[in-house]
Motif scaffolding. Sequence first.
Motif, PDB file in Angstrom:
ATOM      1  N   PRO A 121       0.823  -1.215   0.000  1.00 52.21           N
ATOM      2  CA  PRO A 121       0.000   0.000   0.000  1.00 52.21           C
ATOM      3  C   PRO A 121       0.847   1.250   0.000  1.00 52.21           C
ATOM      4  O   PRO A 121       2.024   1.220   0.400  1.00 52.21           O
ATOM      5  N   PRO A 122       0.294   2.361  -0.446  1.00 50.68           N
ATOM      6  CA  PRO A 122       1.057   3.612  -0.425  1.00 50.68           C
ATOM      7  C   PRO A 122       1.290   4.071   1.005  1.00 50.68           C
ATOM      8  O   PRO A 122       0.531   3.722   1.915  1.00 50.68           O
ATOM      9  N   ARG A 123       2.322   4.840   1.202  1.00 54.87           N
ATOM     10  CA  ARG A 123       2.539   5.452   2.507  1.00 54.87           C
ATOM     11  C   ARG A 123       1.714   6.735   2.576  1.00 54.87           C
ATOM     12  O   ARG A 123       1.425   7.349   1.548  1.00 54.87           O
ATOM     13  N   VAL A 124       1.349   7.103   3.791  1.00 61.56           N
ATOM     14  CA  VAL A 124       0.490   8.270   3.977  1.00 61.56           C
ATOM     15  C   VAL A 124       1.210   9.319   4.817  1.00 61.56           C
ATOM     16  O   VAL A 124       1.718   9.030   5.904  1.00 61.56           O
ATOM     17  N   LEU A 125       1.248  10.527   4.291  1.00 65.15           N
ATOM     18  CA  LEU A 125       1.788  11.671   5.007  1.00 65.15           C
ATOM     19  C   LEU A 125       0.606  12.587   5.321  1.00 65.15           C
ATOM     20  O   LEU A 125      -0.039  13.119   4.426  1.00 65.15           O
ATOM     21  N   ILE A 126       0.310  12.719   6.603  1.00 66.37           N
ATOM     22  CA  ILE A 126      -0.858  13.474   7.043  1.00 66.37           C
ATOM     23  C   ILE A 126      -0.568  14.979   7.074  1.00 66.37           C
ATOM     24  O   ILE A 126       0.493  15.416   7.543  1.00 66.37           O
ATOM     25  N   LEU A 127      -1.523  15.759   6.591  1.00 67.86           N
ATOM     26  CA  LEU A 127      -1.446  17.222   6.663  1.00 67.86           C
ATOM     27  C   LEU A 127      -2.353  17.696   7.792  1.00 67.86           C
ATOM     28  O   LEU A 127      -3.508  17.268   7.889  1.00 67.86           O
ATOM     29  N   THR A 128      -1.834  18.541   8.650  1.00 66.44           N
ATOM     30  CA  THR A 128      -2.647  19.056   9.744  1.00 66.44           C
ATOM     31  C   THR A 128      -2.354  20.534   9.960  1.00 66.44           C
ATOM     32  O   THR A 128      -1.273  21.026   9.619  1.00 66.44           O
ATOM     33  N   THR A 129      -3.313  21.231  10.513  1.00 65.39           N
ATOM     34  CA  THR A 129      -3.163  22.668  10.775  1.00 65.39           C
ATOM     35  C   THR A 129      -2.512  22.912  12.127  1.00 65.39           C
ATOM     36  O   THR A 129      -1.813  23.902  12.322  1.00 65.39           O
ATOM     37  N   PHE A 130      -2.739  21.988  13.065  1.00 64.84           N
ATOM     38  CA  PHE A 130      -2.267  22.198  14.429  1.00 64.84           C
ATOM     39  C   PHE A 130      -1.175  21.207  14.803  1.00 64.84           C
ATOM     40  O   PHE A 130      -1.335  20.005  14.635  1.00 64.84           O
ATOM     41  N   ASP A 131      -0.072  21.723  15.345  1.00 65.34           N
ATOM     42  CA  ASP A 131       1.012  20.879  15.818  1.00 65.34           C
ATOM     43  C   ASP A 131       0.508  20.012  16.969  1.00 65.34           C
ATOM     44  O   ASP A 131      -0.137  20.498  17.891  1.00 65.34           O
ATOM     45  N   LEU A 132       0.778  18.703  16.892  1.00 70.94           N
ATOM     46  CA  LEU A 132       0.349  17.748  17.900  1.00 70.94           C
ATOM     47  C   LEU A 132      -1.166  17.705  18.061  1.00 70.94           C
ATOM     48  O   LEU A 132      -1.693  17.518  19.146  1.00 70.94           O
ATOM     49  N   ASP A 133      -1.866  17.918  16.974  1.00 71.09           N
ATOM     50  CA  ASP A 133      -3.317  17.741  16.928  1.00 71.09           C
ATOM     51  C   ASP A 133      -3.643  16.334  17.422  1.00 71.09           C
ATOM     52  O   ASP A 133      -3.029  15.355  17.009  1.00 71.09           O
ATOM     53  N   GLU A 134      -4.639  16.223  18.314  1.00 72.63           N
ATOM     54  CA  GLU A 134      -4.967  14.911  18.867  1.00 72.63           C
ATOM     55  C   GLU A 134      -5.340  13.909  17.779  1.00 72.63           C
ATOM     56  O   GLU A 134      -5.110  12.697  17.939  1.00 72.63           O
ATOM     57  N   TYR A 135      -5.861  14.387  16.681  1.00 72.37           N
ATOM     58  CA  TYR A 135      -6.249  13.474  15.617  1.00 72.37           C
ATOM     59  C   TYR A 135      -5.038  12.871  14.895  1.00 72.37           C
ATOM     60  O   TYR A 135      -5.150  11.851  14.236  1.00 72.37           O
ATOM     61  N   VAL A 136      -3.893  13.520  15.029  1.00 72.86           N
ATOM     62  CA  VAL A 136      -2.680  12.982  14.415  1.00 72.86           C
ATOM     63  C   VAL A 136      -2.366  11.606  14.978  1.00 72.86           C
ATOM     64  O   VAL A 136      -1.966  10.691  14.261  1.00 72.86           O
ATOM     65  N   TYR A 137      -2.574  11.427  16.282  1.00 71.55           N
ATOM     66  CA  TYR A 137      -2.270  10.146  16.903  1.00 71.55           C
ATOM     67  C   TYR A 137      -3.181   9.051  16.366  1.00 71.55           C
ATOM     68  O   TYR A 137      -2.760   7.915  16.158  1.00 71.55           O
ATOM     69  N   ASP A 138      -4.446   9.404  16.146  1.00 72.61           N
ATOM     70  CA  ASP A 138      -5.368   8.429  15.559  1.00 72.61           C
ATOM     71  C   ASP A 138      -4.910   8.057  14.155  1.00 72.61           C
ATOM     72  O   ASP A 138      -5.029   6.911  13.736  1.00 72.61           O
ATOM     73  N   ALA A 139      -4.395   9.038  13.421  1.00 76.59           N
ATOM     74  CA  ALA A 139      -3.918   8.769  12.063  1.00 76.59           C
ATOM     75  C   ALA A 139      -2.701   7.857  12.082  1.00 76.59           C
ATOM     76  O   ALA A 139      -2.557   6.967  11.245  1.00 76.59           O
ATOM     77  N   LEU A 140      -1.791   8.069  13.042  1.00 73.33           N
ATOM     78  CA  LEU A 140      -0.626   7.200  13.156  1.00 73.33           C
ATOM     79  C   LEU A 140      -1.058   5.777  13.489  1.00 73.33           C
ATOM     80  O   LEU A 140      -0.523   4.807  12.950  1.00 73.33           O
TER      81      LEU A 140
END
Length: 243
Positions: A85-104
């Motif tokens: 599968p492709p690798r995913v690089l997430i774009l976010t507006t906020f540093d350490l956005d709580e949703y980033v952890y869910d994405a990881l």
Amino acid sequence: MSAGPAPSRPIRIVVADDHPVVRSAFATLLDGQPDFTVVRTAGDGTEAVLACREERPDLVLMDIRMPGTDGIEATRQVTAEGPHPPRVLILTTFDLDEYVYDALRAGASGFLLKESTAERLFEAVRVVAAGDALLAPGPTRRLIAEFAATPPRADPRTDSRTDPRPHPAAERLRTLTPRETEVLLLVAEGLSNPEVAARLTVTEETVKTHVSRILAKLGLRDRTQAVVTAYESGLVVPGGRGR
């Protein structure tokens, strides 16, 4: 396990963002690099998943917050399809956005702030596409500390708080040699290969070999997923060195 796109061809990219101007800007920036080619853009998670099925890109630049199927669910679907599968690089507006952890946890290889410079964007795409996880544009250790302290959101399908079964990787962790386990613990602390090499008094090439073997044994794509596994399997205890 995929080792990333072949160096003889451009990195194939899908850009997913619900804002047309932002989506177009990222696509134009990336397409202007000689080693990148944007094969498709998507306005939401559903379109991103479809684009990946049809285009088989190397990497998806995924906005984390989109209407309908958001970036987290789209990441989960994209990274679960096919043997490479492709690798995913997430774009976010906020540093350490709580949703980033869910994405990881969903399978993303790293994240990048939307306000990052073009040079940082290009570097992030190259690093992640090559198989070396980019955990954060800021201090890696801060991300890991925050990640470890942030419990997964309740999900009736996978919620470990209601599921007595061990983490899927817990059994595979037993296949690691003592040295590989030590390397994994150091990677989970946020140390780079040179830092791990210095800590263990070995060469950087030796560390790279250990990391490659760890990923192969655990069935993981990159260092980010190794960090996630180390914490979620209980190998590393938040606030502690490891069990």
